[in-house]
Design a protein around this motif. Structure first.
Motif, PDB file in Angstrom:
ATOM      1  N   GLU A 208      -5.321  -0.713  15.783  1.00  0.00           N
ATOM      2  CA  GLU A 208      -5.568  -2.047  15.495  1.00  0.00           C
ATOM      3  C   GLU A 208      -4.509  -2.962  15.088  1.00  0.00           C
ATOM      4  OE1 GLU A 208      -7.944  -1.514  11.607  1.00  0.00           O
ATOM      5  OE2 GLU A 208      -7.542  -3.574  11.085  1.00  0.00           O
TER       6      GLU A 208
ATOM      7  N   GLU B 178       1.095   3.878   1.281  1.00  0.00           N
ATOM      8  CA  GLU B 178       0.462   4.767   2.531  1.00  0.00           C
ATOM      9  C   GLU B 178       1.198   6.039   2.331  1.00  0.00           C
ATOM     10  OE1 GLU B 178      -1.523   3.605   4.649  1.00  0.00           O
ATOM     11  OE2 GLU B 178      -1.516   1.442   4.766  1.00  0.00           O
TER      12      GLU B 178
ATOM     13  N   SER C 167      -8.305 -10.685   9.585  1.00  0.00           N
ATOM     14  CA  SER C 167      -7.432 -10.040   8.905  1.00  0.00           C
ATOM     15  C   SER C 167      -6.414  -9.570   9.601  1.00  0.00           C
ATOM     16  CB  SER C 167      -7.905  -9.202   7.806  1.00  0.00           C
ATOM     17  OG  SER C 167      -6.925  -8.495   7.191  1.00  0.00           O
TER      18      SER C 167
ATOM     19  N   ARG D 222       0.799  -1.168   0.049  1.00  0.00           N
ATOM     20  CA  ARG D 222       0.141  -0.094   0.027  1.00  0.00           C
ATOM     21  C   ARG D 222       0.871   1.180  -0.055  1.00  0.00           C
ATOM     22  NH1 ARG D 222      -4.661  -1.660   4.211  1.00  0.00           N
ATOM     23  NH2 ARG D 222      -5.043  -3.433   3.293  1.00  0.00           N
TER      24      ARG D 222
ATOM     25  N   GLY E 254      -2.083  -8.306  10.326  1.00  0.00           N
ATOM     26  CA  GLY E 254      -0.897  -7.929   9.868  1.00  0.00           C
ATOM     27  C   GLY E 254       0.351  -8.845  10.722  1.00  0.00           C
TER      28      GLY E 254
ATOM     29  N   ARG F 120       2.881   0.708  10.307  1.00  0.00           N
ATOM     30  CA  ARG F 120       2.427   0.954   9.083  1.00  0.00           C
ATOM     31  C   ARG F 120       3.377   1.199   7.953  1.00  0.00           C
ATOM     32  NH1 ARG F 120      -2.385   2.548   8.473  1.00  0.00           N
ATOM     33  NH2 ARG F 120      -2.728   3.570  10.551  1.00  0.00           N
ATOM     34  N   THR F 121       3.508   0.159   6.991  1.00  0.00           N
ATOM     35  CA  THR F 121       4.721   0.260   6.074  1.00  0.00           C
ATOM     36  C   THR F 121       4.126   0.101   4.720  1.00  0.00           C
ATOM     37  OG1 THR F 121       4.993  -2.108   6.302  1.00  0.00           O
ATOM     38  CG2 THR F 121       6.313  -0.948   7.568  1.00  0.00           C
TER      39      THR F 121
HETATM   40  P1  ATP Z   1      -5.221   1.076   9.172  1.00  0.00           P
HETATM   41  O1  ATP Z   1      -6.687   1.477   9.554  1.00  0.00           O
HETATM   42  O2  ATP Z   1      -4.335   0.851  10.421  1.00  0.00           O
HETATM   43  O3  ATP Z   1      -4.606   1.562   7.751  1.00  0.00           O
HETATM   44  P2  ATP Z   1      -6.784  -0.909   7.702  1.00  0.00           P
HETATM   45  O4  ATP Z   1      -8.167  -0.872   8.598  1.00  0.00           O
HETATM   46  O5  ATP Z   1      -6.581  -0.618   6.379  1.00  0.00           O
HETATM   47  O6  ATP Z   1      -5.604  -0.823   8.742  1.00  0.00           O
HETATM   48  P3  ATP Z   1      -7.223  -3.702   6.902  1.00  0.00           P
HETATM   49  O7  ATP Z   1      -7.237  -3.203   5.459  1.00  0.00           O
HETATM   50  O8  ATP Z   1      -8.307  -4.159   7.582  1.00  0.00           O
HETATM   51  O9  ATP Z   1      -6.429  -2.490   7.465  1.00  0.00           O
HETATM   52  O10 ATP Z   1      -5.907  -4.746   6.859  1.00  0.00           O
HETATM   53  C1  ATP Z   1      -5.725  -5.939   7.696  1.00  0.00           C
HETATM   54  C2  ATP Z   1      -4.773  -5.816   8.575  1.00  0.00           C
HETATM   55  O11 ATP Z   1      -3.465  -5.765   7.747  1.00  0.00           O
HETATM   56  C3  ATP Z   1      -4.587  -4.685   9.845  1.00  0.00           C
HETATM   57  O12 ATP Z   1      -5.268  -4.888  10.906  1.00  0.00           O
HETATM   58  C4  ATP Z   1      -3.375  -4.337  10.043  1.00  0.00           C
HETATM   59  O13 ATP Z   1      -2.538  -5.535  10.977  1.00  0.00           O
HETATM   60  C5  ATP Z   1      -2.377  -5.094   8.622  1.00  0.00           C
HETATM   61  N1  ATP Z   1      -2.074  -3.768   7.681  1.00  0.00           N
HETATM   62  C6  ATP Z   1      -2.851  -3.113   7.165  1.00  0.00           C
HETATM   63  N2  ATP Z   1      -2.403  -2.006   6.383  1.00  0.00           N
HETATM   64  C7  ATP Z   1      -0.956  -2.144   6.860  1.00  0.00           C
HETATM   65  C8  ATP Z   1       0.359  -1.470   6.674  1.00  0.00           C
HETATM   66  N3  ATP Z   1       0.352  -0.477   5.760  1.00  0.00           N
HETATM   67  N4  ATP Z   1       1.389  -1.716   7.395  1.00  0.00           N
HETATM   68  C9  ATP Z   1       1.493  -2.962   8.031  1.00  0.00           C
HETATM   69  N5  ATP Z   1       0.359  -3.648   8.435  1.00  0.00           N
HETATM   70  C10 ATP Z   1      -0.954  -3.277   7.883  1.00  0.00           C
END
Ligand code: ATP
Length: 442
Positions: free
Chosen positions: A270, A188, A312, A186, A314, A197-198
């Motif tokens: 989360e 981000e 789901s 992603r 991470g 968050r990576t």
């Molecule tokens: P956030 O709100 O923290 O961006 P999200 O709601 O977009 O997360 P989901 O799409 O539900 O996250 O993804 C499921 C899981 O994947 C998350 O609970 C997290 O553990 C992991 N995850 C999501 N984005 C990242 C990221 N950029 N880096 C690391 N782990 C991630």
């Protein structure tokens, strides 16, 4: 009050001891991408294995899958990611920084980091604009729009498009699940907090296919199972909580959604989402692919599109959670001891063999014990420095047991096993050592 100094200490320990390094560090690093070193790769692998075991091996109703990162571009149209996987962004015309509009409070003004964007006199923020988070690339020799493919932003779609293949090949019946661990990407805009968050990360996702009407019951079951899994990982239960998605957070198709949150030094965040996605995913893939994805229930002679309950998590985020939860500093005899109190099952090194001294045959005896234990589990050998210092080095790496080889080892065929957390010592017969350790590190 958030204690960010703890994070600084953990980041520095991770580098020093080889858990996590910044990607391409010799070139100045690359934004929010991290590499796992010798200890980190073991820790993350152990966490992933524990997840896989609990779902795929210990249950009869879940199958494993490893789908490719690159998928047909239509997948991302069907999933809604092309149209909707966006964050509202604001740009600062003065410093050229770009920030997530809904996370301005967490962001730092590039000119005055003590303030948030928009609070410094020179800031000139634009109106929020949408920014797609998917990484785009091209497949084949042509760099044109017909060749666009995406690096998957989640692993779930690989499961949905394979649901019928798995169903047929495995002879499962609904209700059943598919589990997968894999990379996701992603772009981000506000990455950060180390590996929290990576831009490149790994997900551990399980999609459970159920009959419509039974979905809320399964949803509740999965909430319980997943929370228990985190507790069984040794995480402090007082630092785990539920966050229910309110009407404004809930995806339009979701019937219910909860996040498992952990209290990090930078606040409650989360670590895993448990979502009741209804028939949205299979419905969309049926529509976009033109292929029937209904399930035929032979016993009741009925056809339906299964609902999906998703869990789901991470892998990197859970690894960070385990590191943060395990980190502690203690005063021992006037000195600070840093300990990573990992659950032994996820500890990167399970045991260290330490001869009290190299001479008098202790080095040879220790080496033989080390070779033996190493066949059974990751083991470390250390014969340099005072024994107290060697213990501390192992405490910092999160090694649950230190085996000291002393003169009694030669005469009584036994060793001293020192427990990382209590620092208590037990005398164990050398012949029983491997079995003793196995029992305590599984
Ligand atoms: P956030 O709100 O923290 O961006 P999200 O709601 O977009 O997360 P989901 O799409 O539900 O996250 O993804 C499921 C899981 O994947 C998350 O609970 C997290 O553990 C992991 N995850 C999501 N984005 C990242 C990221 N950029 N880096 C690391 N782990 C991630």
């Amino acid at each position: 009050m958030a204690d960010t100094s703890v994070m600084d200490k953990i980041v520095s320990l991770c580098k020093r001891r080889g858990f996590v390094f910044q990607s391409s560090e010799i070139y100045g690093g690359v934004g929010s991408v991290w590499d796992y070193g010798p200890l980190g790769v073991e820790l993350k692998k152990n966490i992933k294995e524990r997840w896989w075991k609990s779902l795929v091996y210990q249950r009869d109703d879940i199958e494993g899958l490893d789908a490719a990162i690159l998928m047909h571009p239509k997948v991302w149209e069907a999933s809604g990611h092309v149209a909707g996987f966006t964050d509202p962004m604001v740009d600062c015309k003065t410093c050229k920084g770009r920030f997530r509009a809904d996370k301005l409070v967490d962001a730092k003004c590039l000119q005055k980091p003590s303030k948030q964007p928009g609070q410094h006199d020179a800031c000139q923020l634009t109106e929020p604009r949408l920014f797609n988070l998917m990484f785009k690339t091209f497949m084949g020799p042509m760099e044109d729009s017909a060749a666009v493919v995406y690096l998957r932003p989640e692993t779930a779609q690989g499961i949905y498009v394979n649901y019928q293949n798995v169903l047929t090949a495995s002879r499962q019946r609904v209700p059943f699940g598919i589990a997968q661990i894999g990379k996701a990407f992603r772009n981000e805009i506000t990455p950060g907090n180390f590996i929290f968050r990576t831009r490149e990360f790994e997900q551990m996702e399980m999609q459970f296919f159920v009959k419509p009407g039974s979905d809320m019951e399964w949803f509740e079951q999965w909430r319980e199972i997943r929370m228990q899994w985190h507790k069984d990982l040794g995480l402090n239960p007082a630092k785990l909580q539920w966050h229910q998605h309110g009407p404004t957070e809930l995806a339009h198709y979701a019937r219910a959604a909860y996040d498992i949150e952990y209290e990090f030094p930078f606040g409650w965040q989360e670590i895993e989402g448990i979502h009741n996605r209804g028939d949205f995913d299979l419905g969309r893939h049926q529509e976009y692919s033109g292929k029937k994805l209904e399930y035929y229930d032979q016993l009741n002679n009925e056809r339906y599109l299964p609902y999906i309950v998703e869990t789901s998590a991470g892998a990197d985020r859970v690894t960070l959670t385990v590191l943060v939860d395990a980190y502690r500093e203690e005063e021992v005899e006037g000195e600070t001891r840093v300990v990573l109190g990992f659950h032994p099952a996820v500890a990167p090194i399970k045991a260290a063999v330490l001869p009290l001294m190299k001479k008098d045959g202790l080095g040879e005896a220790a080496d033989a014990i080390y070779r033996d234990v190493k066949k059974a589990m990751p083991t470390f050998y250390d014969d340099s420095g005072a024994i107290g210092r060697r213990y501390r080095r192992m405490d910092e790496a999160g090694t649950p047991f230190c085996i000291t080889v002393d003169h009694d080892t030669l005469t009584a065929d036994s060793v001293t096993v020192r427990h990382r957390d209590s620092m208590q010592q037990d005398r164990i017969g050398t012949a029983q050592l491997v079995a003793w350790l196995r029992e305590r590190t599984a």
